[in-house]
Design a protein around this motif. Structure first.
Motif, PDB file in Angstrom:
ATOM      1  N   THR A 150       3.477  -9.731  -4.439  1.00  0.00           N
ATOM      2  CA  THR A 150       3.791  -9.019  -3.197  1.00  0.00           C
ATOM      3  C   THR A 150       5.232  -8.529  -3.259  1.00  0.00           C
ATOM      4  O   THR A 150       5.971  -8.835  -4.192  1.00  0.00           O
ATOM      5  CB  THR A 150       3.642  -9.937  -1.966  1.00  0.00           C
ATOM      6  OG1 THR A 150       4.594 -11.007  -2.066  1.00  0.00           O
ATOM      7  CG2 THR A 150       2.230 -10.492  -1.854  1.00  0.00           C
ATOM      8  N   LYS A 170       8.903  -3.066   5.176  1.00  0.00           N
ATOM      9  CA  LYS A 170       7.534  -2.661   4.854  1.00  0.00           C
ATOM     10  C   LYS A 170       7.038  -3.522   3.703  1.00  0.00           C
ATOM     11  O   LYS A 170       7.516  -3.416   2.578  1.00  0.00           O
ATOM     12  CB  LYS A 170       7.479  -1.184   4.485  1.00  0.00           C
ATOM     13  CG  LYS A 170       7.809  -0.281   5.652  1.00  0.00           C
ATOM     14  CD  LYS A 170       7.665   1.170   5.291  1.00  0.00           C
ATOM     15  CE  LYS A 170       8.008   2.034   6.508  1.00  0.00           C
ATOM     16  NZ  LYS A 170       7.975   3.446   6.198  1.00  0.00           N
ATOM     17  N   ASP A 171       6.084  -4.387   4.008  1.00  0.00           N
ATOM     18  CA  ASP A 171       5.514  -5.278   2.998  1.00  0.00           C
ATOM     19  C   ASP A 171       4.442  -4.552   2.190  1.00  0.00           C
ATOM     20  O   ASP A 171       3.797  -3.627   2.686  1.00  0.00           O
ATOM     21  CB  ASP A 171       4.898  -6.503   3.671  1.00  0.00           C
ATOM     22  CG  ASP A 171       5.948  -7.388   4.317  1.00  0.00           C
ATOM     23  OD1 ASP A 171       6.803  -7.913   3.583  1.00  0.00           O
ATOM     24  OD2 ASP A 171       5.910  -7.548   5.557  1.00  0.00           O
ATOM     25  N   PHE A 172       4.254  -4.988   0.950  1.00  0.00           N
ATOM     26  CA  PHE A 172       3.198  -4.431   0.110  1.00  0.00           C
ATOM     27  C   PHE A 172       2.633  -5.522  -0.780  1.00  0.00           C
ATOM     28  O   PHE A 172       3.225  -6.577  -0.975  1.00  0.00           O
ATOM     29  CB  PHE A 172       3.713  -3.256  -0.729  1.00  0.00           C
ATOM     30  CG  PHE A 172       4.796  -3.595  -1.713  1.00  0.00           C
ATOM     31  CD1 PHE A 172       4.493  -4.008  -3.005  1.00  0.00           C
ATOM     32  CD2 PHE A 172       6.139  -3.510  -1.349  1.00  0.00           C
ATOM     33  CE1 PHE A 172       5.491  -4.324  -3.914  1.00  0.00           C
ATOM     34  CE2 PHE A 172       7.151  -3.816  -2.254  1.00  0.00           C
ATOM     35  CZ  PHE A 172       6.819  -4.230  -3.542  1.00  0.00           C
ATOM     36  N   GLU A 176      -0.972  -1.677  -4.471  1.00  0.00           N
ATOM     37  CA  GLU A 176      -0.744  -0.617  -3.483  1.00  0.00           C
ATOM     38  C   GLU A 176       0.436   0.238  -3.925  1.00  0.00           C
ATOM     39  O   GLU A 176       1.368  -0.264  -4.556  1.00  0.00           O
ATOM     40  CB  GLU A 176      -0.394  -1.214  -2.113  1.00  0.00           C
ATOM     41  CG  GLU A 176      -1.459  -2.067  -1.503  1.00  0.00           C
ATOM     42  CD  GLU A 176      -1.012  -2.715  -0.190  1.00  0.00           C
ATOM     43  OE1 GLU A 176      -1.904  -3.090   0.569  1.00  0.00           O
ATOM     44  OE2 GLU A 176       0.209  -2.845   0.059  1.00  0.00           O
ATOM     45  N   VAL A 178       4.015   1.954  -3.412  1.00  0.00           N
ATOM     46  CA  VAL A 178       5.171   1.542  -2.634  1.00  0.00           C
ATOM     47  C   VAL A 178       6.195   2.672  -2.658  1.00  0.00           C
ATOM     48  O   VAL A 178       6.382   3.323  -3.683  1.00  0.00           O
ATOM     49  CB  VAL A 178       5.775   0.213  -3.153  1.00  0.00           C
ATOM     50  CG1 VAL A 178       6.257   0.337  -4.573  1.00  0.00           C
ATOM     51  CG2 VAL A 178       6.888  -0.272  -2.249  1.00  0.00           C
ATOM     52  N   THR A 184       7.662   7.448  -4.262  1.00  0.00           N
ATOM     53  CA  THR A 184       6.519   6.546  -4.203  1.00  0.00           C
ATOM     54  C   THR A 184       6.033   6.284  -5.620  1.00  0.00           C
ATOM     55  O   THR A 184       5.866   7.221  -6.409  1.00  0.00           O
ATOM     56  CB  THR A 184       5.390   7.151  -3.347  1.00  0.00           C
ATOM     57  OG1 THR A 184       5.907   7.372  -2.021  1.00  0.00           O
ATOM     58  CG2 THR A 184       4.200   6.211  -3.261  1.00  0.00           C
ATOM     59  N   THR A 187       2.177   0.190  -8.037  1.00  0.00           N
ATOM     60  CA  THR A 187       2.472  -1.202  -8.379  1.00  0.00           C
ATOM     61  C   THR A 187       1.342  -1.797  -9.213  1.00  0.00           C
ATOM     62  O   THR A 187       1.294  -3.016  -9.415  1.00  0.00           O
ATOM     63  CB  THR A 187       2.701  -2.058  -7.117  1.00  0.00           C
ATOM     64  OG1 THR A 187       1.526  -2.017  -6.303  1.00  0.00           O
ATOM     65  CG2 THR A 187       3.901  -1.578  -6.328  1.00  0.00           C
TER      66      THR A 187
END
Length: 194
Positions: A150, A170-172, A176, A178, A184, A187
């Protein structure tokens, strides 16, 4: 301009710590940083997954960024003597022209600081640096955590009673896309610690 006694003490303490680190001349292994609490010493050398994560992030960012912007993984450190902080991000997103200096980078020249969480000292990345980078003026801070697969991107510095802090997190999850600053990246295939 006058300096308050507390600020003078803080500046003097930082200079003493900075001179101490400079006098060691690479005699001790590991990475040293200075925070308001003192010296942080990470004795562990980065592991394969840590280094591979940094490499893949760097390559992906540099594909997305204009040529004059780089994702730098080397030296020098990022230093804010006024705040009494010296840090060494795993990756620094910075204009190549802003690297043409002697000594440490000005943290306000960074477009982003990126850390890959170390297995030995995760609080340094998740707690101390979340506090220190906005104090230094680093506009975006991204954390990639191979322990959990994460991460999070912190941005939008704002003033608080305790000093500047990031307003947005903003968590990921690995897998996903990022967004770090204006870019952008994927990941996918980032390694995890065993």
């Amino acid at each position: 301009m006058s300096i308050a006694p507390g600020e003078q003490r803080q500046t003097h303490q930082y200079q003493v710590l900075r001179e101490f680190l400079g006098s060691m001349d690479d005699t001790l292994p590991g990475k040293f940083e200075i925070t308001r609490e003192g010296i942080v010493h990470d004795m562990m050398a980065p592991t394969g997954p840590h280094e591979l994560t940094a490499l893949r992030i760097r390559k992906r960012l540099e594909k997305a960024m204009p040529e004059e912007i780089v994702a730098h993984t080397g030296t020098p450190d990022v230093e804010s003597p006024a705040e009494g902080i010296l840090r060494h991000p795993d990756l620094m997103v910075i204009a190549e022209a802003d690297m043409e200096i002697e000594g440490a980078f000005d943290p306000r020249a960074l477009l982003a600081a990126i850390e890959v969480v170390s297995r030995s000292n995760p609080d340094n990345d998740w707690v101390s640096k979340v506090r220190d980078y906005p104090l230094m003026g680093v506009p975006v801070y991204a954390v990639f955590d191979p322990r959990t697969g994460t991460g999070a991107v912190f941005s939008d510095i704002h003033r608080t009673p305790d000093g500047p802090r990031y307003a947005t997190r903003k968590d990921f999850v690995y897998g996903e896309p990022v967004t770090v600053g204006d870019w952008t990246i994927s990941t996918d295939d980032l390694p995890r610690y065993a």
